[in-house]
Design a protein around this motif. Structure first.
Motif, PDB file in Angstrom:
ATOM      1  N   TYR A  54     -29.945 -53.324 -54.311  1.00 31.23           N
ATOM      2  CA  TYR A  54     -28.517 -53.624 -54.381  1.00 31.23           C
ATOM      3  C   TYR A  54     -27.980 -53.782 -52.967  1.00 31.23           C
ATOM      4  N   THR A  55     -26.819 -54.423 -52.857  1.00 35.53           N
ATOM      5  CA  THR A  55     -26.135 -54.530 -51.562  1.00 35.53           C
ATOM      6  C   THR A  55     -24.762 -53.874 -51.673  1.00 35.53           C
ATOM      7  N   ALA A  56     -24.256 -53.434 -50.550  1.00 40.25           N
ATOM      8  CA  ALA A  56     -22.935 -52.807 -50.515  1.00 40.25           C
ATOM      9  C   ALA A  56     -22.438 -52.816 -49.074  1.00 40.25           C
ATOM     10  N   THR A  57     -21.227 -52.358 -48.892  1.00 41.55           N
ATOM     11  CA  THR A  57     -20.629 -52.206 -47.573  1.00 41.55           C
ATOM     12  C   THR A  57     -20.124 -50.781 -47.441  1.00 41.55           C
ATOM     13  N   VAL A  58     -20.367 -50.180 -46.278  1.00 50.40           N
ATOM     14  CA  VAL A  58     -19.843 -48.854 -45.964  1.00 50.40           C
ATOM     15  C   VAL A  58     -19.030 -48.968 -44.675  1.00 50.40           C
ATOM     16  N   CYS A  59     -17.982 -48.163 -44.562  1.00 51.07           N
ATOM     17  CA  CYS A  59     -17.121 -48.199 -43.383  1.00 51.07           C
ATOM     18  C   CYS A  59     -16.864 -46.788 -42.875  1.00 51.07           C
ATOM     19  N   ARG A  60     -16.645 -46.696 -41.564  1.00 51.75           N
ATOM     20  CA  ARG A  60     -16.353 -45.406 -40.954  1.00 51.75           C
ATOM     21  C   ARG A  60     -14.881 -45.071 -41.162  1.00 51.75           C
ATOM     22  N   ASP A  61     -14.645 -43.840 -41.596  1.00 54.70           N
ATOM     23  CA  ASP A  61     -13.299 -43.301 -41.768  1.00 54.70           C
ATOM     24  C   ASP A  61     -13.252 -42.035 -40.929  1.00 54.70           C
ATOM     25  N   GLY A  62     -12.856 -42.174 -39.682  1.00 58.27           N
ATOM     26  CA  GLY A  62     -12.927 -41.047 -38.748  1.00 58.27           C
ATOM     27  C   GLY A  62     -14.379 -40.776 -38.403  1.00 58.27           C
ATOM     28  N   THR A  63     -14.869 -39.607 -38.785  1.00 55.84           N
ATOM     29  CA  THR A  63     -16.277 -39.292 -38.537  1.00 55.84           C
ATOM     30  C   THR A  63     -17.125 -39.440 -39.804  1.00 55.84           C
ATOM     31  N   THR A  64     -16.502 -39.820 -40.918  1.00 54.65           N
ATOM     32  CA  THR A  64     -17.203 -39.910 -42.202  1.00 54.65           C
ATOM     33  C   THR A  64     -17.408 -41.368 -42.586  1.00 54.65           C
ATOM     34  N   TRP A  65     -18.599 -41.662 -43.083  1.00 56.60           N
ATOM     35  CA  TRP A  65     -18.869 -42.996 -43.608  1.00 56.60           C
ATOM     36  C   TRP A  65     -18.589 -42.985 -45.099  1.00 56.60           C
ATOM     37  N   ARG A  66     -17.879 -44.022 -45.574  1.00 52.68           N
ATOM     38  CA  ARG A  66     -17.473 -44.086 -46.974  1.00 52.68           C
ATOM     39  C   ARG A  66     -17.883 -45.425 -47.598  1.00 52.68           C
ATOM     40  N   TRP A  67     -18.078 -45.397 -48.893  1.00 50.02           N
ATOM     41  CA  TRP A  67     -18.365 -46.599 -49.677  1.00 50.02           C
ATOM     42  C   TRP A  67     -17.162 -47.513 -49.584  1.00 50.02           C
ATOM     43  N   ALA A  68     -17.376 -48.795 -49.281  1.00 55.31           N
ATOM     44  CA  ALA A  68     -16.253 -49.711 -49.103  1.00 55.31           C
ATOM     45  C   ALA A  68     -16.343 -50.954 -49.979  1.00 55.31           C
ATOM     46  N   SER A  69     -17.354 -51.047 -50.805  1.00 53.94           N
ATOM     47  CA  SER A  69     -17.462 -52.205 -51.692  1.00 53.94           C
ATOM     48  C   SER A  69     -16.376 -52.118 -52.753  1.00 53.94           C
ATOM     49  N   ALA A  70     -15.677 -53.234 -52.949  1.00 56.88           N
ATOM     50  CA  ALA A  70     -14.580 -53.238 -53.911  1.00 56.88           C
ATOM     51  C   ALA A  70     -15.080 -53.028 -55.329  1.00 56.88           C
ATOM     52  N   ASP A 108     -14.961 -50.304 -38.310  1.00 61.04           N
ATOM     53  CA  ASP A 108     -16.404 -50.226 -38.083  1.00 61.04           C
ATOM     54  C   ASP A 108     -17.089 -50.138 -39.443  1.00 61.04           C
ATOM     55  N   CYS A 109     -17.730 -51.236 -39.854  1.00 62.31           N
ATOM     56  CA  CYS A 109     -18.376 -51.296 -41.163  1.00 62.31           C
ATOM     57  C   CYS A 109     -19.804 -51.787 -41.022  1.00 62.31           C
ATOM     58  N   LYS A 110     -20.594 -51.517 -42.060  1.00 60.28           N
ATOM     59  CA  LYS A 110     -21.984 -51.950 -42.095  1.00 60.28           C
ATOM     60  C   LYS A 110     -22.298 -52.493 -43.477  1.00 60.28           C
ATOM     61  N   ALA A 113     -22.962 -40.358 -55.624  1.00 60.97           N
ATOM     62  CA  ALA A 113     -24.086 -41.203 -55.201  1.00 60.97           C
ATOM     63  C   ALA A 113     -23.644 -42.160 -54.101  1.00 60.97           C
ATOM     64  N   GLN A 114     -22.453 -42.738 -54.248  1.00 65.95           N
ATOM     65  CA  GLN A 114     -21.945 -43.657 -53.222  1.00 65.95           C
ATOM     66  C   GLN A 114     -21.743 -42.943 -51.891  1.00 65.95           C
ATOM     67  N   LEU A 115     -21.194 -41.743 -51.932  1.00 63.28           N
ATOM     68  CA  LEU A 115     -20.987 -40.985 -50.692  1.00 63.28           C
ATOM     69  C   LEU A 115     -22.305 -40.620 -50.028  1.00 63.28           C
ATOM     70  N   ARG A 116     -23.333 -40.284 -50.813  1.00 61.85           N
ATOM     71  CA  ARG A 116     -24.644 -39.956 -50.249  1.00 61.85           C
ATOM     72  C   ARG A 116     -25.264 -41.179 -49.584  1.00 61.85           C
ATOM     73  N   LEU A 117     -25.127 -42.338 -50.229  1.00 65.15           N
ATOM     74  CA  LEU A 117     -25.630 -43.574 -49.628  1.00 65.15           C
ATOM     75  C   LEU A 117     -24.907 -43.899 -48.329  1.00 65.15           C
ATOM     76  N   ALA A 118     -23.589 -43.781 -48.329  1.00 62.17           N
ATOM     77  CA  ALA A 118     -22.808 -44.062 -47.120  1.00 62.17           C
ATOM     78  C   ALA A 118     -23.193 -43.102 -45.994  1.00 62.17           C
ATOM     79  N   ALA A 119     -23.393 -41.836 -46.317  1.00 57.86           N
ATOM     80  CA  ALA A 119     -23.777 -40.846 -45.306  1.00 57.86           C
ATOM     81  C   ALA A 119     -25.161 -41.152 -44.734  1.00 57.86           C
ATOM     82  N   ALA A 120     -26.072 -41.628 -45.576  1.00 58.39           N
ATOM     83  CA  ALA A 120     -27.417 -41.961 -45.096  1.00 58.39           C
ATOM     84  C   ALA A 120     -27.398 -43.218 -44.237  1.00 58.39           C
ATOM     85  N   ALA A 121     -26.556 -44.192 -44.585  1.00 57.91           N
ATOM     86  CA  ALA A 121     -26.509 -45.462 -43.852  1.00 57.91           C
ATOM     87  C   ALA A 121     -25.690 -45.373 -42.568  1.00 57.91           C
ATOM     88  N   GLY A 122     -24.699 -44.497 -42.524  1.00 62.11           N
ATOM     89  CA  GLY A 122     -23.789 -44.420 -41.387  1.00 62.11           C
ATOM     90  C   GLY A 122     -24.453 -44.340 -40.017  1.00 62.11           C
TER      91      GLY A 122
END
Length: 170
Positions: free
Chosen positions: A143-159, A119-121, A72-81
């Motif tokens: 909810y709120t969260a932070t996602v960051c770019r890892d190369g070409t992939t956006w990933r969940w970054a909230s601790a 590069d984060c959002k 679910a976190q990866l899907r959210l990060a991919a949608a927000a990226g």
């Protein structure tokens, strides 16, 4: 009907996570203790085997739940990226194993964070609850969260994801 079959049937029902969690550990402990007793193990050995298998079953279920939450976190990060600040997009996740119900909602970027290669959002996302019986509309939770770019992939970054949403499986 055996306990294992009952647990398997319960796993197919959305929202039965807590029951599945407790039931898995209990069934594993009872089943292994019964087997140990049948082969003639002492009471102490039977208890130890039951507790060990119960702990292993619970750890395995928690691992599967974490993987479900990660998807679910990866899907959210991919949608927000790809979104710019203020843009809104739909997101959804369909789980292959029904440990948690399928989810959907909307996500928006509230601000960009970063410098250089960082590069984060910051995002705000909703989770739409299906309408309850007799209700015309579904409810949304935010909810709120932070996602960051890892190369070409956006990933969940909230601790730590919100405890209310993810429970103790952080």
């Amino acid at each position: 009907m055996t306990r294992q079959v009952l647990l398997l049937l319960l796993a197919t029902l959305p929202g039965c996570g807590p029951l599945l969690s407790e039931g898995t550990g209990a069934a594993a402990g009872i089943g292994s203790a019964s087997l140990a007793e049948a082969v003639g193990a002492s009471a102490a050995a039977t208890t130890g085997i039951g507790i060990g298998v119960q702990a292993g079953a619970r750890a395995g279920l928690q691992y599967a739940q974490r993987r479900t939450q990660r998807s679910a976190q990866l899907r959210l990060a991919a949608a927000a990226g790809p979104l710019e600040v203020g843009e809104v997009a739909a997101w959804s996740v369909r789980h292959g194993i029904p440990l948690q119900p399928d989810e959907q909602g909307e996500v928006t970027v509230t601000r960009r964070i970063g410098a250089g290669n960082l590069d984060c959002k910051e995002i705000v996302f909703s989770v739409i609850d299906p309408p309850s019986r007799g209700a015309a509309d579904s409810a949304r939770r935010f909810y709120t969260a932070t996602v960051c770019r890892d190369g070409t992939t956006w990933r969940w970054a909230s601790a730590e994801p919100a405890t209310e949403r993810w429970g103790s499986l952080q």
